[in-house]
Design an enzyme around this catalytic site. Structure first.
Site, PDB file in Angstrom:
ATOM      1  N   LYS A  83       0.847  -1.356   0.111  1.00 37.40           N
ATOM      2  CA  LYS A  83      -0.045   0.005   0.075  1.00 37.40           C
ATOM      3  C   LYS A  83       0.650   1.244   0.095  1.00 37.40           C
ATOM      4  O   LYS A  83       1.820   1.236   0.796  1.00 37.40           O
ATOM      5  CB  LYS A  83      -0.747   0.152   1.312  1.00 37.40           C
ATOM      6  CG  LYS A  83      -1.845  -1.193   1.387  1.00 37.40           C
ATOM      7  CD  LYS A  83      -3.212  -0.763   0.397  1.00 37.40           C
ATOM      8  CE  LYS A  83      -4.321  -1.693   0.461  1.00 37.40           C
ATOM      9  NZ  LYS A  83      -5.254  -1.416  -0.483  1.00 37.40           N
ATOM     10  N   ASP A 124      -0.679  -0.824  -4.512  1.00 35.38           N
ATOM     11  CA  ASP A 124      -1.769  -0.074  -4.684  1.00 35.38           C
ATOM     12  C   ASP A 124      -1.783   1.312  -3.973  1.00 35.38           C
ATOM     13  O   ASP A 124      -1.470   1.463  -2.868  1.00 35.38           O
ATOM     14  CB  ASP A 124      -2.776  -1.060  -3.820  1.00 35.38           C
ATOM     15  CG  ASP A 124      -4.053  -0.705  -3.832  1.00 35.38           C
ATOM     16  OD1 ASP A 124      -4.386   0.419  -4.488  1.00 35.38           O
ATOM     17  OD2 ASP A 124      -5.088  -1.489  -3.339  1.00 35.38           O
ATOM     18  N   LYS A 148     -14.213  -7.138  -6.818  1.00 35.49           N
ATOM     19  CA  LYS A 148     -14.677  -7.712  -5.361  1.00 35.49           C
ATOM     20  C   LYS A 148     -15.944  -7.884  -5.190  1.00 35.49           C
ATOM     21  O   LYS A 148     -17.024  -6.876  -5.609  1.00 35.49           O
ATOM     22  CB  LYS A 148     -13.955  -6.342  -4.424  1.00 35.49           C
ATOM     23  CG  LYS A 148     -12.608  -6.347  -4.391  1.00 35.49           C
ATOM     24  CD  LYS A 148     -12.273  -5.068  -3.594  1.00 35.49           C
ATOM     25  CE  LYS A 148     -10.730  -4.960  -3.437  1.00 35.49           C
ATOM     26  NZ  LYS A 148     -10.433  -3.530  -3.038  1.00 35.49           N
ATOM     27  N   CYS A 197     -10.536  -8.420  -1.812  1.00 30.96           N
ATOM     28  CA  CYS A 197     -11.743  -8.237  -0.802  1.00 30.96           C
ATOM     29  C   CYS A 197     -11.496  -6.953   0.084  1.00 30.96           C
ATOM     30  O   CYS A 197     -10.199  -6.371  -0.021  1.00 30.96           O
ATOM     31  CB  CYS A 197     -11.519  -9.405   0.064  1.00 30.96           C
ATOM     32  SG  CYS A 197      -9.727  -9.799   0.871  1.00 30.96           S
ATOM     33  N   ASP A 216      -9.372  -0.812  -9.626  1.00 35.34           N
ATOM     34  CA  ASP A 216     -10.128  -1.219  -8.492  1.00 35.34           C
ATOM     35  C   ASP A 216     -11.551  -0.431  -8.121  1.00 35.34           C
ATOM     36  O   ASP A 216     -12.461  -0.696  -8.867  1.00 35.34           O
ATOM     37  CB  ASP A 216      -9.265  -1.214  -7.179  1.00 35.34           C
ATOM     38  CG  ASP A 216      -9.953  -1.820  -5.979  1.00 35.34           C
ATOM     39  OD1 ASP A 216     -10.875  -2.401  -6.178  1.00 35.34           O
ATOM     40  OD2 ASP A 216      -9.333  -1.783  -4.968  1.00 35.34           O
ATOM     41  N   GLU A 232      -1.966  -0.557  -8.694  1.00 33.58           N
ATOM     42  CA  GLU A 232      -3.441  -0.629  -8.455  1.00 33.58           C
ATOM     43  C   GLU A 232      -4.087   0.908  -8.352  1.00 33.58           C
ATOM     44  O   GLU A 232      -3.329   1.658  -7.468  1.00 33.58           O
ATOM     45  CB  GLU A 232      -3.958  -1.543  -7.634  1.00 33.58           C
ATOM     46  CG  GLU A 232      -5.308  -1.643  -7.257  1.00 33.58           C
ATOM     47  CD  GLU A 232      -5.537  -2.764  -6.325  1.00 33.58           C
ATOM     48  OE1 GLU A 232      -4.826  -3.788  -6.218  1.00 33.58           O
ATOM     49  OE2 GLU A 232      -6.540  -2.919  -5.619  1.00 33.58           O
TER      50      GLU A 232
HETATM   51 MG    MG Z   1      -7.312  -1.561  -4.091  1.00 30.33          MG
END
Ligand code: MG
Length: 354
Positions: free
Chosen positions: A161, A188, A265, A293, A241, A216
């Protein structure tokens, strides 16, 4: 088989370590389990996490939505399955997570009633999977420690992240990549950068030979043009996403040629039927998908594994670490989550008991 009752309960569990992204910090899992009861005695379970910053839902709003939808389902026959899915879809706009929880419970019931594991009901055959694990956004030293811990636990794919300033994020990605050259890295940014910042950062990395598995959602969810701008100027594969909640958004983005991969998701798209639809659309465009998720527990993350099996040709990447982030497992049975190794078993439906 008639639906007689729909109940809810809170599912709570502490996390091993706080979960931090560009959007939030969380220390506990607290989500909602939905159980659909029938006159046959079978109970179907579903689950959804209240991720206000992504889907706009809170536990309170989810409970309100359930009260609204309940009367439309109670008294209905499970055999009219497609009608039930349509009823859930049309019962209320948005509220994708609670609709997903209801769909999961309906699919669980249907598979149980047909004495099949859910993945077999959906036509899947793959039963073992490898997931990445999320490394929370922290200072670089903490992130390096967390990466090493994950690698020691057997993970060979890490999802990092980022989403602070591009200077700091550049240092994070470069340092982590150079420290763990054998590990597959996914990045991400959770909508934290502008399109120009993304291009600047990615091109700088690429000039040094650093091309991660993907980047992402670097830009805001609605910024499809920004996504396209980045895709046209960088080598690093671009994964959408937050830009893709619905099948319709998937079509829009794919028609614009504005991403390389899509992250499906259940909580974003409204459940299993919609996830299958997005995977099928992506397949038409020859685009592979990841299934991801929210910070959620073993019921809904387990359902996502069944979907991964059902569309194994298109869903080639798993980011299903939700259950592994929990310090204790609040659910009996279901999918076996053993760090990076996920295994489906032959229990009927989802095989869970709460
Ligand atoms: Mg994401």
């Amino acid at each position: 088989m008639k639906i007689t009752r729909i109940d809810t309960q809170l599912l709570k569990a502490p996390l091993k370590t706080p979960f931090k992204t560009a959007l939030r910090t969380v220390t506990h899992l607290e989500d909602l389990v939905v159980s659909i009861h029938t006159d046959s005695g079978l109970i179907g379970y579903g689950e959804g996490a209240a991720t206000a910053v992504i889907t706009g839902e809170t536990i309170t709003s989810m409970l309100g939505a359930i009260e609204h939808i309940k009367p439309m389902l109670i008294g209905q026959e499970l055999e009219a399955f497609n009608n039930l899915l349509k009823t859930v879809e049309q019962s209320i706009i948005h509220n994708s997570t609670i609709k997903s929880a209801l769909e999961i419970a309906l699919y669980d019931l249907r598979a149980q009633s047909l004495k099949l594991p859910l993945y077999k009901l959906l036509g899947g055959s793959q039963t073992t999977f490898n997931t990445d694990i999320t490394i929370s956004l922290n200072d670089i030293d903490t992130m390096l420690e967390d990466c090493q811990k994950a690698i020691n636990l057997g993970y060979d794919i890490l999802k990092i992240k980022v989403g602070e300033t591009i200077t700091k994020d550049y240092d994070r990605i470069k340092t982590i990549t150079e420290t763990f050259p054998e590990t597959t890295l996914r990045i991400d940014a959770n909508q934290a950068w502008s399109a120009k910042e993304s291009v600047t950062l990615l091109q700088k990395l690429e000039k040094q030979g650093i091309v991660t598995d993907f980047i992402e959602q670097p830009v805001l969810a609605h910024d499809f043009r920004g996504m396209k701008y980045i895709k046209e100027r960088t080598l690093t594969p671009l994964l959408a996403d937050e830009s893709v909640f619905s099948a319709k958004q998937a079509i829009e983005l794919l028609e614009m040629d504005a991403c390389d991969f899509i992250n499906i998701k259940l909580a974003k798209c409204g459940g299993i039927s919609h996830a299958l639809k997005i995977a099928d659309i992506a397949e038409l465009y020859n685009v592979k998908c990841m299934i991801g998720c929210m910070l959620e527990g073993p019921v809904s993350v387990g359902a996502a594994v069944h979907v991964a099996s059902a569309r194994a040709n298109t869903i080639t990447m798993l980011d299903l670490d939700g259950a592994n982030l929990l310090a204790t497992n609040p659910v009996n049975g279901g999918v076996n989550f053993n760090e990076s190794e996920i295994t489906l078993n032959s229990s009927y439906g989802l095989g869970v008991n709460i």
